[in-house]
Scaffold this active site. Structure first.
Site, mmCIF file in Angstrom:
data_model
loop_
_atom_site.group_PDB
_atom_site.id
_atom_site.type_symbol
_atom_site.label_atom_id
_atom_site.label_comp_id
_atom_site.label_asym_id
_atom_site.label_seq_id
_atom_site.Cartn_x
_atom_site.Cartn_y
_atom_site.Cartn_z
ATOM 1 N N GLY A 122 0.799 -1.225 0.000
ATOM 2 C CA GLY A 122 0.000 0.000 0.000
ATOM 3 C C GLY A 122 0.831 1.274 0.000
ATOM 4 O O GLY A 122 0.288 2.369 0.122
ATOM 5 N N ARG A 173 -2.811 13.731 -5.357
ATOM 6 C CA ARG A 173 -3.067 14.116 -6.741
ATOM 7 C C ARG A 173 -4.510 14.527 -6.968
ATOM 8 O O ARG A 173 -5.412 14.128 -6.243
ATOM 9 C CB ARG A 173 -2.608 13.035 -7.710
ATOM 10 C CG ARG A 173 -3.546 11.889 -7.869
ATOM 11 C CD ARG A 173 -3.035 10.958 -8.967
ATOM 12 N NE ARG A 173 -3.760 9.714 -8.941
ATOM 13 C CZ ARG A 173 -3.421 8.624 -9.590
ATOM 14 N NH1 ARG A 173 -2.323 8.614 -10.317
ATOM 15 N NH2 ARG A 173 -4.144 7.532 -9.520
ATOM 16 N N ASP A 245 -7.089 -0.369 -16.664
ATOM 17 C CA ASP A 245 -7.282 0.300 -15.374
ATOM 18 C C ASP A 245 -6.490 1.602 -15.303
ATOM 19 O O ASP A 245 -6.660 2.376 -14.358
ATOM 20 C CB ASP A 245 -6.888 -0.622 -14.206
ATOM 21 C CG ASP A 245 -5.493 -1.171 -14.357
ATOM 22 O OD1 ASP A 245 -5.202 -1.814 -15.379
ATOM 23 O OD2 ASP A 245 -4.666 -0.955 -13.457
HETATM 24 P P1 AMP Z 1 -0.650 0.166 -11.606
HETATM 25 O O1 AMP Z 1 -0.827 -0.539 -12.918
HETATM 26 O O2 AMP Z 1 0.749 0.354 -11.202
HETATM 27 O O3 AMP Z 1 -1.415 1.438 -11.588
HETATM 28 O O4 AMP Z 1 -1.289 -0.764 -10.461
HETATM 29 C C1 AMP Z 1 -2.040 -1.894 -10.705
HETATM 30 C C2 AMP Z 1 -2.715 -2.376 -9.436
HETATM 31 O O5 AMP Z 1 -1.766 -2.754 -8.442
HETATM 32 C C3 AMP Z 1 -3.627 -1.366 -8.772
HETATM 33 O O6 AMP Z 1 -4.734 -2.059 -8.280
HETATM 34 C C4 AMP Z 1 -2.773 -0.828 -7.642
HETATM 35 O O7 AMP Z 1 -3.548 -0.309 -6.597
HETATM 36 C C5 AMP Z 1 -2.019 -2.072 -7.216
HETATM 37 N N1 AMP Z 1 -0.755 -1.756 -6.555
HETATM 38 C C6 AMP Z 1 0.360 -1.253 -7.123
HETATM 39 N N2 AMP Z 1 1.324 -1.067 -6.216
HETATM 40 C C7 AMP Z 1 0.817 -1.450 -5.013
HETATM 41 C C8 AMP Z 1 1.335 -1.500 -3.680
HETATM 42 N N3 AMP Z 1 2.569 -1.107 -3.366
HETATM 43 N N4 AMP Z 1 0.506 -1.969 -2.706
HETATM 44 C C9 AMP Z 1 -0.740 -2.367 -2.998
HETATM 45 N N5 AMP Z 1 -1.267 -2.344 -4.220
HETATM 46 C C10 AMP Z 1 -0.506 -1.898 -5.232
HETATM 47 MG MG MG Z 2 -3.043 2.099 -12.026
#
Ligand code: AMP
Ligand code: MG
Length: 473
Positions: A122, A173, A245
């Site tokens: 998180g 943001r 997403d």
């Molecule tokens: P992204 O493609 O990097 O925007 O993230 C893809 C998914 O992974 C989203 O659901 C994010 O919330 C989750 N996510 C990415 N990094 C973390 C993290 N450090 N802890 C928890 N969830 C993460």
């Molecule tokens: Mg994302």
């Protein structure tokens, strides 16, 4: 005076399936890195002193009126569908309506675990937080639709990544909304038709009030995305993770992860360490966005009264998108060569320039900026090839009034170059934020010549070239 964020929350009024109530998880020692006062006043946020800002934007105190929640969404990641992603390291604090009547989300990213965190912690580390801060603000100054950065804070805690222990940080943001293609997919995948309808109605009213039917809505989203991707291409931007997403329904650039701007031009340029197939390479972006819009179309189908008719109608809308992108592309590139009303001959002229830039390993940004001056040919390893193109172009440009001025406002002198971002992050980790501040300052006026900032204009020396960028995790 204490900070006043005039919240006016609407997402929180949607049914419980849309989100999980989740407060940011307090951190050990919040410390403000930067607060974007210009953006804050644009939003109608006033007051606040440094300590309080750190406490609020690191997530240790909730401002009055906030209703923190983690949004649910799904998404195709590199083509594979995940029915449940959601905000795993972010919470939406709430929305405000700015003095111009625009509703905007304020979100904390890196604010601790949520029910959607899966195996993640998180959290975010300082590098990606500053990268997103600088690149999103640069995009805004370039005139490209984007989320913005309101604040960056240190958490005083370490996060652990492949590289080892790193300083933790939180980004605040601002976005027109955080509704994604994947938000629609979340409800479609569950066959939750009522949820899909509610999401559609909410999003339509918030972003596309002039549309009525799902078909009109889809066409409106497609138009904004076609515009966005063409604008990315015109500044050499590579998003890096165009998963569904990470495609915002509003048409803003969102989720800056392993993104980068090209130095020397090459259509298959890719930086992201996780994009081994080059799915999200520079030139593929225009195809991927069509694919993403096809996923939005599929997600909307189950809520239409006549699905067969909707399939025919939506397929037509998606099939029309490549031509729309081609038109947007020409509109975005024409002023880069000084042309007002471009035709297909101009398109060839631009494509021929790109092709000799590729062969001549010319810097994308600096070549366009230098067109019309003697410096242009110096960008090429084989300048005589450029000279032939230059003669053709000069014959064309004779018919255009004010082409020099037009080009200056279409060809930035400054982009957030990857090697400078990496150097800025290294300095910040060592406690020196001067390069961060300087990048922000220079990139706030990307179309102006700025004596003394030539180092930020130069492409990387061979030893400075960044080969890979890493996700914001
Ligand atoms: P992204 O493609 O990097 O925007 O993230 C893809 C998914 O992974 C989203 O659901 C994010 O919330 C989750 N996510 C990415 N990094 C973390 C993290 N450090 N802890 C928890 N969830 C993460
Ligand atoms: Mg994302």
């Amino acid at each position: 005076m204490s900070i006043n964020i005039p919240f006016d929350n609407t997402y929180a009024t949607l049914p419980p399936e849309f989100y999980a109530r989740q407060a940011p998880v307090p951190v050990q020692h919040p410390q403000l890195i930067r607060f974007n006062t210009a953006l804050a006043s644009e939003l109608g946020i006033d007051g606040g002193v440094s300590d309080e800002l750190a406490t609020i934007f690191a997530g240790n105190a909730l401002p009055k009126g906030a209703f923190p929640l983690a949004q649910a969404y799904a998404g195709h990641q590199f083509g594979g569908f995940s029915p449940q992603l959601g905000d795993g390291r972010a919470v939406l604090l709430g929305e405000i309506v700015d003095p111009n009547g625009h509703r905007r989300d304020i979100q904390l990213k890196g604010s601790g675990p949520t029910p959607f965190s899966r195996n993640g912690d998180g959290r975010a580390w300082l590098g990606p937080v500053l990268r997103e801060y600088v690149v999103s603000e640069a995009m805004h100054a370039l005139g490209i639709p984007t989320t913005r950065a309101l604040a960056a804070t240190l958490t005083g805690e370490m996060v652990f990544r492949q590289q080892g222990g790193l300083p933790g940080a939180v980004l605040a943001r601002v976005a027109s909304s955080h509704i994604r293609v994947g938000t629609f997919q979340y409800f479609a995948a569950r066959q939750h038709i009522e949820g899909l309808r509610q999401l559609f109605e909410y999003t339509r009213a918030r972003h596309y009030p002039d549309t009525k039917t799902p078909g009109d809505f889809l066409r409106a989203v497609i138009a904004r995305q076609a515009h966005l991707v063409a604008r990315w291409m015109a500044v050499g931007f590579i998003h890096g993770v165009m998963n569904t997403d990470n495609s915002a329904i509003s048409g803003e650039t969102i989720d800056y992860g392993p993104c980068a701007f090209m130095d020397s031009y090459h259509p298959v340029t890719v930086f992201s360490s996780i994009d081994r197939q080059g799915r999200y390479a520079y030139d593929n972006q225009r195809e991927v966005i069509v694919w993403n819009m096809a996923q939005l179309a599929s997600a909307l189908i189950p809520m239409t009264p006549d699905e067969d008719a909707a399939v025919i109608d939506f397929t037509k809308a998606v099939h029309a998108m490549p031509a729309m992108i081609d038109a947007e592309w020409l509109t975005a590139f024409a002023p880069k060569i000084g042309v007002t009303h471009a035709d297909e001959t101009d398109r060839s002229l631009i494509n021929d320039l790109l092709s000799i830039m590729q062969d001549g390993r010319a810097d994308f940004t600096n070549t366009f900026r230098a067109l019309g001056s003697p410096g242009a040919r110096d960008q090429f390893v084989n300048p005589e090839v450029f000279d032939v193109w230059d003669t053709r172009w000069r014959a064309r440009i004779k018919k255009e009034n004010g082409w020099q001025e037009r080009m200056k406002t279409a060809n930035p002198a400054f982009i957030p170059r990857n090697h400078r971002i990496e150097q800025m992050i290294q300095s910040a980790v060592a406690g020196d934020y001067a390069p961060f501040e300087r990048l922000l300052q220079v990139l706030s006026m990307p179309y102006s010549d700025q004596p003394g900032a030539e180092d930020l204009q130069a492409p990387p020396a061979p030893h400075e070239v960044v080969q890979q960028t890493f996700c914001g995790t």
